[in-house]
Design an enzyme around this catalytic site. Sequence first.
Site, PDB file in Angstrom:
ATOM      1  CG  HIS A 157      -0.524   5.224  -8.733  1.00 18.13           C
ATOM      2  ND1 HIS A 157      -1.000   6.088  -7.632  1.00 18.13           N
ATOM      3  CD2 HIS A 157       0.450   4.465  -8.250  1.00 18.13           C
ATOM      4  CE1 HIS A 157      -0.261   5.570  -6.515  1.00 18.13           C
ATOM      5  NE2 HIS A 157       0.463   4.992  -6.818  1.00 18.13           N
TER       6      HIS A 157
ATOM      7  CB  CYS B 293       3.943   6.339  -4.833  1.00 19.87           C
ATOM      8  SG  CYS B 293       3.366   4.940  -4.529  1.00 19.87           S
TER       9      CYS B 293
ATOM     10  CG  HIS C 287       4.470   2.172  -9.001  1.00 20.36           C
ATOM     11  ND1 HIS C 287       4.483   3.846  -9.156  1.00 20.36           N
ATOM     12  CD2 HIS C 287       3.544   2.234  -7.871  1.00 20.36           C
ATOM     13  CE1 HIS C 287       3.615   4.291  -8.024  1.00 20.36           C
ATOM     14  NE2 HIS C 287       3.085   3.336  -7.248  1.00 20.36           N
TER      15      HIS C 287
ATOM     16  CG  HIS D 238      -0.009   0.153  -5.839  1.00 21.52           C
ATOM     17  ND1 HIS D 238       0.622  -0.102  -4.781  1.00 21.52           N
ATOM     18  CD2 HIS D 238      -0.035   1.363  -6.194  1.00 21.52           C
ATOM     19  CE1 HIS D 238       1.436   1.087  -4.515  1.00 21.52           C
ATOM     20  NE2 HIS D 238       1.042   1.750  -5.207  1.00 21.52           N
TER      21      HIS D 238
ATOM     22  CG  ASP E  94      -8.525  -5.406 -13.545  1.00 18.07           C
ATOM     23  OD1 ASP E  94      -7.713  -5.131 -12.843  1.00 18.07           O
ATOM     24  OD2 ASP E  94      -8.794  -6.214 -14.234  1.00 18.07           O
ATOM     25  CG  HIS E  95      -5.086  -5.573 -16.219  1.00 18.80           C
ATOM     26  ND1 HIS E  95      -5.984  -6.040 -15.023  1.00 18.80           N
ATOM     27  CD2 HIS E  95      -4.058  -6.168 -16.412  1.00 18.80           C
ATOM     28  CE1 HIS E  95      -5.230  -7.209 -14.929  1.00 18.80           C
ATOM     29  NE2 HIS E  95      -4.132  -7.503 -15.637  1.00 18.80           N
TER      30      HIS E  95
ATOM     31  CD  GLU F  14      -1.375   3.201  -2.898  1.00 18.24           C
ATOM     32  OE1 GLU F  14      -1.894   4.057  -3.644  1.00 18.24           O
ATOM     33  OE2 GLU F  14      -0.437   3.547  -1.792  1.00 18.24           O
TER      34      GLU F  14
END
Length: 137
Positions: free
Chosen positions: A14, A33, A39, A41, A79-80, A125
């Site tokens: 994100h 962020c 990047h 998490h 996810d991913h 997070e």
Amino acid sequence: MIYLTRVEHFNAAHKLFNPQWSKEQNLEVFGKCANDNWHGHNYELHVTVKGEPDPETGFVFNAKTLGVLIKDVIVEKLDHKNLNMDVDFMKDKFTSAENVAIAIWEQLQQHLPDTVQLHCIRLHETPKIYVEYYGGK
Ligand code: NI
């Protein structure tokens, strides 16, 4: 009333930025962020439901069923993925942990049977930061 929590994981990219602000202001508020090129998490998601144990099973809700539901409705979509760009229910929202947790609540709520209530969405997070949402304002 008894509470049941299921823990699942997902990894996602994100970026937090306010397009109305300068680059400096974004970096000041959002830190790493706000990195231009995204990047990731490693998110840890705790979903807690509550209700009364079923007299036939002793379960408030089947934990395996809850796991499948979270995977189908949430993990498969996040996810991913890039939370800013790939996720329909995050469209036009800041992808803060707060907003992701609220969106997860709204998605899961629609799929739970009447016999059980959603109690809390807890979203980690980072190992040091998590949010909790109990519904409502
Ligand atoms: Ni971040």
